[in-house]
Every structure is written in structure tokens, then in C-alpha cells.
Motif scaffolding. Sequence first.
Motif, PDB file in Angstrom:
ATOM      1  N   GLU B  28       0.901  -1.203   0.014  1.00  0.00           N
ATOM      2  CA  GLU B  28       0.034  -0.057   0.259  1.00  0.00           C
ATOM      3  C   GLU B  28       0.981   1.174   0.005  1.00  0.00           C
ATOM      4  OE1 GLU B  28      -3.526   1.371   2.882  1.00  0.00           O
ATOM      5  OE2 GLU B  28      -3.553  -0.845   2.750  1.00  0.00           O
ATOM      6  N   VAL B  29       0.639   2.222  -0.940  1.00  0.00           N
ATOM      7  CA  VAL B  29       1.432   3.221  -1.351  1.00  0.00           C
ATOM      8  C   VAL B  29       1.221   4.481  -1.035  1.00  0.00           C
ATOM      9  CG1 VAL B  29       3.632   4.074  -2.675  1.00  0.00           C
ATOM     10  CG2 VAL B  29       3.036   1.587  -2.565  1.00  0.00           C
ATOM     11  N   ASP B  30       1.760   5.400  -0.328  1.00  0.00           N
ATOM     12  CA  ASP B  30       1.243   6.857  -0.513  1.00  0.00           C
ATOM     13  C   ASP B  30       2.289   7.675  -0.894  1.00  0.00           C
ATOM     14  OD1 ASP B  30      -1.265   6.403   0.713  1.00  0.00           O
ATOM     15  OD2 ASP B  30      -0.511   6.711   2.648  1.00  0.00           O
ATOM     16  N   CYS B  31       2.236   8.718  -1.378  1.00  0.00           N
ATOM     17  CA  CYS B  31       3.392   9.634  -1.839  1.00  0.00           C
ATOM     18  C   CYS B  31       3.113  11.024  -1.209  1.00  0.00           C
ATOM     19  CB  CYS B  31       3.191   9.826  -3.472  1.00  0.00           C
ATOM     20  SG  CYS B  31       3.304   8.369  -4.124  1.00  0.00           S
ATOM     21  N   ALA B  32       4.343  11.894  -1.073  1.00  0.00           N
ATOM     22  CA  ALA B  32       4.089  13.181  -0.719  1.00  0.00           C
ATOM     23  C   ALA B  32       5.374  14.017  -1.327  1.00  0.00           C
ATOM     24  CB  ALA B  32       4.543  13.064   0.891  1.00  0.00           C
ATOM     25  N   GLU B  33       4.931  15.144  -1.837  1.00  0.00           N
ATOM     26  CA  GLU B  33       5.870  15.888  -2.631  1.00  0.00           C
ATOM     27  C   GLU B  33       6.662  17.139  -1.911  1.00  0.00           C
ATOM     28  OE1 GLU B  33       2.513  17.619  -4.936  1.00  0.00           O
ATOM     29  OE2 GLU B  33       4.166  19.222  -5.007  1.00  0.00           O
ATOM     30  N   GLU B  34       6.180  17.257  -0.615  1.00  0.00           N
ATOM     31  CA  GLU B  34       6.983  18.234   0.094  1.00  0.00           C
ATOM     32  C   GLU B  34       6.953  17.924   1.686  1.00  0.00           C
ATOM     33  OE1 GLU B  34       4.517  21.620   1.119  1.00  0.00           O
ATOM     34  OE2 GLU B  34       4.290  21.657  -1.032  1.00  0.00           O
ATOM     35  N   LEU B  35       8.104  18.555   2.081  1.00  0.00           N
ATOM     36  CA  LEU B  35       8.446  18.126   3.654  1.00  0.00           C
ATOM     37  C   LEU B  35       7.317  18.128   4.319  1.00  0.00           C
ATOM     38  CD1 LEU B  35      10.441  17.547   6.022  1.00  0.00           C
ATOM     39  CD2 LEU B  35      10.802  20.070   6.223  1.00  0.00           C
ATOM     40  N   GLU B  36       6.496  19.306   4.519  1.00  0.00           N
ATOM     41  CA  GLU B  36       5.311  19.233   5.596  1.00  0.00           C
ATOM     42  C   GLU B  36       4.319  18.331   5.187  1.00  0.00           C
ATOM     43  OE1 GLU B  36       6.611  21.696   3.827  1.00  0.00           O
ATOM     44  OE2 GLU B  36       7.133  23.338   5.139  1.00  0.00           O
ATOM     45  N   GLU B  37       4.007  18.071   4.004  1.00  0.00           N
ATOM     46  CA  GLU B  37       3.115  16.964   3.529  1.00  0.00           C
ATOM     47  C   GLU B  37       3.354  15.565   4.066  1.00  0.00           C
ATOM     48  OE1 GLU B  37       2.822  16.020  -0.509  1.00  0.00           O
ATOM     49  OE2 GLU B  37       0.843  15.222  -0.355  1.00  0.00           O
ATOM     50  N   ALA B  38       4.909  15.277   3.996  1.00  0.00           N
ATOM     51  CA  ALA B  38       5.241  14.214   4.377  1.00  0.00           C
ATOM     52  C   ALA B  38       5.298  13.966   6.178  1.00  0.00           C
ATOM     53  CB  ALA B  38       6.950  13.827   4.055  1.00  0.00           C
ATOM     54  N   GLN B  39       5.405  14.866   6.727  1.00  0.00           N
ATOM     55  CA  GLN B  39       5.341  14.966   8.129  1.00  0.00           C
ATOM     56  C   GLN B  39       4.100  14.736   8.563  1.00  0.00           C
ATOM     57  OE1 GLN B  39       7.360  18.863   8.669  1.00  0.00           O
ATOM     58  NE2 GLN B  39       9.355  18.023   9.500  1.00  0.00           N
ATOM     59  N   SER B  40       2.918  15.627   7.972  1.00  0.00           N
ATOM     60  CA  SER B  40       1.687  15.284   8.365  1.00  0.00           C
ATOM     61  C   SER B  40       1.247  13.691   8.243  1.00  0.00           C
ATOM     62  CB  SER B  40       0.966  16.191   7.737  1.00  0.00           C
ATOM     63  OG  SER B  40       1.432  17.864   7.977  1.00  0.00           O
ATOM     64  N   LEU B  41       1.623  13.204   6.895  1.00  0.00           N
ATOM     65  CA  LEU B  41       1.394  11.881   6.913  1.00  0.00           C
ATOM     66  C   LEU B  41       1.831  11.017   7.938  1.00  0.00           C
ATOM     67  CD1 LEU B  41       1.763  11.821   3.003  1.00  0.00           C
ATOM     68  CD2 LEU B  41      -0.564  11.242   4.247  1.00  0.00           C
ATOM     69  N   LEU B  42       3.126  11.329   8.230  1.00  0.00           N
ATOM     70  CA  LEU B  42       3.872  10.369   9.129  1.00  0.00           C
ATOM     71  C   LEU B  42       3.260  10.401  10.435  1.00  0.00           C
ATOM     72  CD1 LEU B  42       7.510  11.128   7.892  1.00  0.00           C
ATOM     73  CD2 LEU B  42       6.552   8.720   8.300  1.00  0.00           C
ATOM     74  N   THR B  43       2.622  11.719  10.821  1.00  0.00           N
ATOM     75  CA  THR B  43       1.987  11.971  11.911  1.00  0.00           C
ATOM     76  C   THR B  43       0.827  10.915  12.316  1.00  0.00           C
ATOM     77  OG1 THR B  43       2.761  13.994  12.185  1.00  0.00           O
ATOM     78  CG2 THR B  43       0.695  13.734  13.540  1.00  0.00           C
ATOM     79  N   TYR B  44      -0.158  10.804  11.284  1.00  0.00           N
ATOM     80  CA  TYR B  44      -1.272   9.715  11.226  1.00  0.00           C
ATOM     81  C   TYR B  44      -1.246   8.527  10.543  1.00  0.00           C
ATOM     82  CZ  TYR B  44      -3.191  14.351  13.077  1.00  0.00           C
ATOM     83  OH  TYR B  44      -3.343  15.441  13.808  1.00  0.00           O
ATOM     84  N   ILE B  45      -0.329   8.192   9.929  1.00  0.00           N
ATOM     85  CA  ILE B  45      -0.322   7.052   9.109  1.00  0.00           C
ATOM     86  C   ILE B  45       0.831   6.165   9.601  1.00  0.00           C
ATOM     87  CG2 ILE B  45      -0.456   5.747   6.926  1.00  0.00           C
ATOM     88  CD1 ILE B  45      -2.077   8.192   5.949  1.00  0.00           C
ATOM     89  N   PRO B  46       0.717   5.001  10.167  1.00  0.00           N
ATOM     90  CA  PRO B  46       2.145   4.061  10.247  1.00  0.00           C
ATOM     91  C   PRO B  46       2.492   3.560   9.107  1.00  0.00           C
ATOM     92  CG  PRO B  46      -0.174   2.946  11.005  1.00  0.00           C
ATOM     93  CD  PRO B  46      -0.530   4.215  10.391  1.00  0.00           C
TER      94      PRO B  46
END
Lengths: 286, 124
Positions: B28-46
Motif C-alpha cells: 500500500e503506497v502513499d506519496c508526498a511531494e514536500e516536507l510538511e506533507e510528509a510530516q503530516s502523513l507520518l503523524t497519522y499513518i503508520p
Amino acid sequence: MTKSILETILDPTTLSVFFQPIFEVRNGIKRVDSVEALIRGPRKTNFYRADILFDYVRRKKAEAAVDQSCFTAVCEAVTALPEDIRVNVNVHAATLGQNSGFVDFFRRCAKRHSLKLDRFTIEIVEHAPSCDASRLTATIAQLRDFGVRIALDDVGLGQSNYRMMLDCDPEYFKLDGYFVRDLNRDPKRRAVVSSLVALAKTLESAVVAEAVGSEEDLAKISELGVDLVQANILCAAMPLEDLQKLGHIEPSPFADVPAESQHGIDRVSCIEKYTESLSVAFGESS
Amino acid sequence: MAKKILIIDDDEQLRRACHDFLADSGYEVDCAEELEEAQSLLTYIPYSVVVTDLRLSKLAFGGLDVIRHIREQALPARVIVLTAYGWPELKTEASASGVDAFLRKPARLRELGAAVDALMGATA
């Protein structure tokens, strides 16, 4: 050129508005007291999830701009609600505590959509420690002058604390689900909720319990003196059409009338004419 | 439950290629294009594995911030750095921050797949 993520979010047409009813529950009978407007980000992106959307917005320190974008989307959606339904809108404390012109924007945006300001309750979320408290209270006072009510969100968690209760003097305490979960089986949680209910009563505020998870907890929260409940077990957040299908909300008779004047007809004049006709029907004009 | 991967890169074509390849492999793959987007995803998704470039949009070493965020938050995600940078100092700094594998751009998708499989095996 491709839009940046933030530019996309700042376009209100990319946002979806869900509504979740807040019920007044007394003696087992429930009726819709108001609805909370909840934003979802652009579809098919990571930001459709509200928690990720607003976490990102706060990291970008773009709360004020995004709150305006969200309120524009909410106003557009609220035009399809009946006039007598009150609407709760989330606004960051940082937005209210900055000199961002939010009140002026709020007033103009509601007016553009022919919505009365006094049907809105602003739920203050995410109080940042750096927020300017005096500016925050001044902004709240301005909003109150227009009849807007104030709710303090996530009471008991993070920065939503005693100081905020005093600074904001809210009409509503929104009790976070953390304190309500398993209330029926946890005497310590019951003690916390009881003390908050007593405090709210002293401060002349009403308490709304969020995220009540079971019928047993619902009965217990009612026993503790909380009549207002917002919970998925009663009704989840959903688009307005779905709420109407479930019968929680009637469609507005003016939903199809444009907000702004076209060919001499707009929503305000339409509502006025309708009210007038009702008065005539009930003999009030004679 | 499918194991989740986060791809962080500001190159849309690369994100899409990695996403499709790893999704076809059953992840299962998610993608992020910038730092803050990645940090937000990492906060809520394991996530089990994070694949990140070091350069993100205008941030020359935004990838290092992602790695620091993962370690500071004590997230269990394993980290693969996929970058065109070849500086030994940078590699040393990234390794010290807790990178599990390095891939030099341009990398073959099957190399990425092998690195992901190896780390997924290690996290199983």
C-alpha cells in the motif's frame, strides 16, 4: 503552471463540506440542535482526511488563509440548509488572535451568501501558546456584536485550558471524546466530566459531549447533566444530501435561489417574501 | 494488513513510477511531494518503510529533516534514501540519522523493490 498544494487548498471549490448534527437529548428523545460544518480537503489527495489537511496547514502556518477558504466553502454549503439550523464552524485561535481581518471577511462572506451572522457558532480550535490573547478576546467581542456564539473545542486537551475558558468566555464547552470514552466504566473519567459540567454551569456555558461511543456512555453522560451530544452513534458527519435522506435535516425551500441578485431575484428577497406570505396566512399583517 | 510505504520526492514522474511498481508488488503506497506533507502523513499513518529523496522542492536537504522527524518521533519506519547526491559527508550524516539503505539515482525499480522487500522482511 501546476498549482502548489497550498494554492489548491486555498481554492474553496476544491474543498468538500460535511455536516454532523449536534443533538439535544432529553429523556431519550433527540432533536437536532445545530450542525457542525466539517471540511474535507481536495478529493483523491492525501488532504481529503481532515486531520492530515489541518496538520499540514498548521505546519505551513497558513491557518488564517485556509480558515477563510474553509469558511467560503461552508457558506456555499450552508445556503442549502434551512434558515433555522444553527451552524458551527471551526476557526483556529491563531486566526482570531492575528490582525488578519477575519471578522471583516467573515461578515462580508456571510452577507455575500445572504446568511445571517447570528446563526453561526465559531468553534475555536488549536490555541497556539504564542497566540495574542488580547487580540483574540477583542476579535471575539467583535464577533459577539454580530450575534455570533463561541464554542471552545477539545476542552481538557492541549491548549484548550482554563485560561481559554476565561479569555474566550464561550457559550459552549466541547468536551473531547477522550474524557467521554468508557465513561460508564471509568469513575475517574466521570469525576473529570462532572467537574467540567459544574464549572460550565458556573460560567454559564453549555456542555457538548463529542464522540460518545456507546448507548451506555450516552445514558451516563445524560445522567451527569450533559444534554448536547455529537457522536457517530447518533449520526456521522456526511454531505448534506445524505443528512437530508436520513431525515435529520429538511431541504431549504430557497436552496435553488441564487445568493446574489440575478434578474431581480435573490435569496434575501425570496426569504422576505416567503416570511411575509406566512404572516399573511396567519393573519399577522392585519 | 498490507504494509505501507511512503514515497517522498518532488519529481511527480518518479513518484508515480515508484508508486505503481510497489503497488503492483502488493504494497500500500502513499506519496508526498514536500516536507510538511510528509510530516503530516507520518503523524497519522503508520508506515513500515519510507523512501525519500534528500532534495525536496526548494529545501536542499529536506530529506534529512524527514529522517530526523522519524527518529525524533520514534516512529518504527525504516528509511531508504533515493538521491542523486553522492557526497560522502552527506551519506555519513544521513547514516548517522538512521538511514537503513541508500540508492543512487537513477536507480532501477527492481533495485528499489529489492531494498523495500529486504527491509519489509526485517520488519516482519
